[in-house]
Write a protein that holds these residues in place. Structure first.
Motif, mmCIF file in Angstrom:
data_model
loop_
_atom_site.group_PDB
_atom_site.id
_atom_site.type_symbol
_atom_site.label_atom_id
_atom_site.label_comp_id
_atom_site.label_asym_id
_atom_site.label_seq_id
_atom_site.Cartn_x
_atom_site.Cartn_y
_atom_site.Cartn_z
ATOM 1 N N GLN A 274 -25.869 55.231 4.952
ATOM 2 C CA GLN A 274 -26.286 53.836 4.796
ATOM 3 C C GLN A 274 -27.694 53.672 5.374
ATOM 4 O O GLN A 274 -27.984 54.162 6.477
ATOM 5 C CB GLN A 274 -25.313 52.900 5.512
ATOM 6 N N GLU B 162 -15.635 45.890 10.347
ATOM 7 C CA GLU B 162 -15.925 44.646 9.611
ATOM 8 C C GLU B 162 -15.795 44.910 8.128
ATOM 9 O O GLU B 162 -16.376 45.849 7.611
ATOM 10 C CB GLU B 162 -17.335 44.100 9.924
ATOM 11 N N ALA C 275 -21.975 44.531 14.314
ATOM 12 C CA ALA C 275 -21.876 45.347 13.101
ATOM 13 C C ALA C 275 -21.662 46.818 13.435
ATOM 14 O O ALA C 275 -22.247 47.688 12.805
ATOM 15 C CB ALA C 275 -23.149 45.169 12.266
ATOM 16 N N ALA C 276 -20.830 47.083 14.440
ATOM 17 C CA ALA C 276 -20.654 48.472 14.898
ATOM 18 C C ALA C 276 -22.030 49.090 15.131
ATOM 19 O O ALA C 276 -22.261 50.260 14.835
ATOM 20 C CB ALA C 276 -19.838 49.287 13.899
ATOM 21 N N MET C 277 -22.930 48.275 15.651
ATOM 22 C CA MET C 277 -24.330 48.708 15.787
ATOM 23 C C MET C 277 -24.541 49.498 17.069
ATOM 24 O O MET C 277 -24.262 49.019 18.167
ATOM 25 C CB MET C 277 -25.272 47.502 15.742
ATOM 26 N N THR C 278 -25.042 50.711 16.894
ATOM 27 C CA THR C 278 -25.314 51.589 18.025
ATOM 28 C C THR C 278 -26.525 51.087 18.795
ATOM 29 O O THR C 278 -27.533 50.705 18.198
ATOM 30 C CB THR C 278 -25.593 53.010 17.509
ATOM 31 N N GLY D 108 -30.889 52.965 7.225
ATOM 32 C CA GLY D 108 -31.225 52.483 8.568
ATOM 33 C C GLY D 108 -30.177 52.733 9.625
ATOM 34 O O GLY D 108 -30.359 52.352 10.782
ATOM 35 N N THR D 109 -29.064 53.381 9.265
ATOM 36 C CA THR D 109 -28.042 53.660 10.279
ATOM 37 C C THR D 109 -28.411 54.911 11.065
ATOM 38 O O THR D 109 -29.291 55.684 10.671
ATOM 39 C CB THR D 109 -26.658 53.895 9.630
ATOM 40 N N THR D 110 -27.697 55.121 12.151
ATOM 41 C CA THR D 110 -27.929 56.319 12.960
ATOM 42 C C THR D 110 -27.575 57.571 12.155
ATOM 43 O O THR D 110 -28.167 58.624 12.370
ATOM 44 C CB THR D 110 -27.110 56.256 14.257
ATOM 45 N N PHE E 167 -21.797 50.665 2.353
ATOM 46 C CA PHE E 167 -20.935 51.837 2.312
ATOM 47 C C PHE E 167 -20.003 51.840 1.118
ATOM 48 O O PHE E 167 -19.572 52.899 0.666
ATOM 49 C CB PHE E 167 -20.160 52.015 3.625
ATOM 50 N N GLU F 240 -22.232 57.573 20.539
ATOM 51 C CA GLU F 240 -22.991 56.327 20.363
ATOM 52 C C GLU F 240 -22.234 55.132 20.917
ATOM 53 O O GLU F 240 -21.048 54.980 20.660
ATOM 54 C CB GLU F 240 -23.241 56.107 18.867
ATOM 55 N N PHE G 142 -27.060 46.112 6.216
ATOM 56 C CA PHE G 142 -27.236 46.561 7.595
ATOM 57 C C PHE G 142 -28.692 46.563 8.047
ATOM 58 O O PHE G 142 -29.008 46.121 9.153
ATOM 59 C CB PHE G 142 -26.615 47.954 7.784
ATOM 60 N N ASP H 177 -20.104 56.998 10.861
ATOM 61 C CA ASP H 177 -19.341 56.925 12.107
ATOM 62 C C ASP H 177 -17.892 57.364 11.867
ATOM 63 O O ASP H 177 -17.251 56.937 10.912
ATOM 64 C CB ASP H 177 -19.355 55.488 12.663
ATOM 65 N N ARG I 3 -34.115 50.346 18.590
ATOM 66 C CA ARG I 3 -33.613 48.985 18.315
ATOM 67 C C ARG I 3 -33.792 48.089 19.530
ATOM 68 O O ARG I 3 -34.074 46.895 19.389
ATOM 69 C CB ARG I 3 -32.134 49.057 17.919
ATOM 70 N N SER J 100 -22.542 43.531 8.543
ATOM 71 C CA SER J 100 -22.563 44.201 7.245
ATOM 72 C C SER J 100 -21.107 44.554 6.971
ATOM 73 O O SER J 100 -20.583 45.522 7.523
ATOM 74 C CB SER J 100 -23.448 45.444 7.328
HETATM 75 N N1 ARG Z 1 -23.214 52.821 14.202
HETATM 76 C C1 ARG Z 1 -24.132 53.045 13.128
HETATM 77 C C2 ARG Z 1 -25.476 52.439 13.456
HETATM 78 O O1 ARG Z 1 -25.580 51.628 14.308
HETATM 79 C C3 ARG Z 1 -23.622 52.514 11.801
HETATM 80 C C4 ARG Z 1 -23.331 51.064 11.772
HETATM 81 C C5 ARG Z 1 -23.067 50.540 10.376
HETATM 82 N N2 ARG Z 1 -22.467 49.250 10.432
HETATM 83 C C6 ARG Z 1 -22.033 48.547 9.364
HETATM 84 N N3 ARG Z 1 -21.427 47.423 9.605
HETATM 85 N N4 ARG Z 1 -22.203 48.988 8.160
HETATM 86 O O2 ARG Z 1 -26.463 52.739 12.856
#
Ligand code: ARG
Length: 244
Positions: free
Chosen positions: A135, A38, A88-91, A137-139, A164, A205, A71, A182, A96, A31
């Protein structure tokens, strides 16, 4: 003689094609609204995650192709097979991890709260009748929803955004009072816009790269590549490049 030459030529071409076909191509979903991890610049995917994924692919001899997806559609995309990998900086969360498999963690971050510079709000903005954006569905979204809204601490609204970029515009334009996201990303946005960071939520995270559940072969390649990127010092270079 000429026939033999042709034969060699054909063989050479076949070998070249064969060599190319060996390098597998994976579709990588992200995302691209989350600097410095990203984002898009002149139509290119740039950022820490993008470079990290390119480095892993290089180490492990596979090709990648990035796709920009909202996302909350990334995990469904892995499940249905429209994408093979998510970075995607995904926690890494328990929920998940029930749907997809995560690589070893590659980054650690906390959540944070940002408001307009001239608003006079501080972190008490989260308590009371305000509109708090995140955003979908994000943490950050889950934290605001479960810890604040469901508990009756936030009596206003949770406003959810697909990207975002839209969330930041709405904050600047006074359509929400604060955003939760984040911290490393919040820091980027406050540098560029009339916004300020007023609080941190220590969530510790860990970010991971995801593949569809059970895709052990691909996950092993990613973990091996990640290790090589760390050991070769390239990871350190990427950290310096994006977070100094
Ligand atoms: N770290 C947070 C999560 O996993 C936010 C990640 C949002 N990433 C992005 N590419 N928009 O929920």
């Amino acid at each position: 003689m000429r026939k033999v030459l042709y034969l060699f030529l054909i063989m050479a071409v076949v070998m070249m094609l064969g060599g190319q076909a060996l390098a597998q191509t994976y579709v990588v979903g992200t995302s691209a609204d989350f600097p410095p991890f990203e984002y898009m610049e002149d139509g290119e995917f740039v950022g820490f995650d993008m470079d990290l994924m390119r480095a892993i692919a290089e180490e492990m001899d596979f090709e990648i192709e990035f796709r920009d997806i909202s996302f909350d559609s990334l995990i469904p995309g892995l499940r249905t097979g429209t994408i093979d990998i998510v970075i995607a900086a995904m926690t890494i969360t328990e929920e998940r991890a029930r749907a997809v498999d995560f690589s070893d963690p590659y980054y650690v971050a906390n959540q944070s709260i940002i408001v307009r510079e001239d608003s006079g709000f501080n972190l008490t903005v989260l308590f009371g009748d305000n509109r708090i954006g995140a955003q979908t569905g994000t943490t950050g979204d889950l934290w605001v929803t479960e810890e604040l809204y469901d508990e009756g601490i936030l009596t206003g609204r949770v406003v959810r955004y697909e990207t975002f970029d839209l969330a930041i515009e709405d904050l600047v334009n006074e359509n929400v009072e604060a955003l939760v996201l984040d911290r490393p990303v919040a820091e980027r946005f406050v540098e560029a816009r009339p916004l300020v960071l007023v609080g941190e939520i220590i969530t510790h995270e860990e970010y991971g790269i995801a593949v569809d559940r059970g895709n052990e072969e691909l996950l092993a390649k990613i973990n091996e590549g990640l290790e090589k990127v760390v050991d070769s010092g390239r990871m350190g270079e990427l950290i310096d490049k994006y977070f100094e």
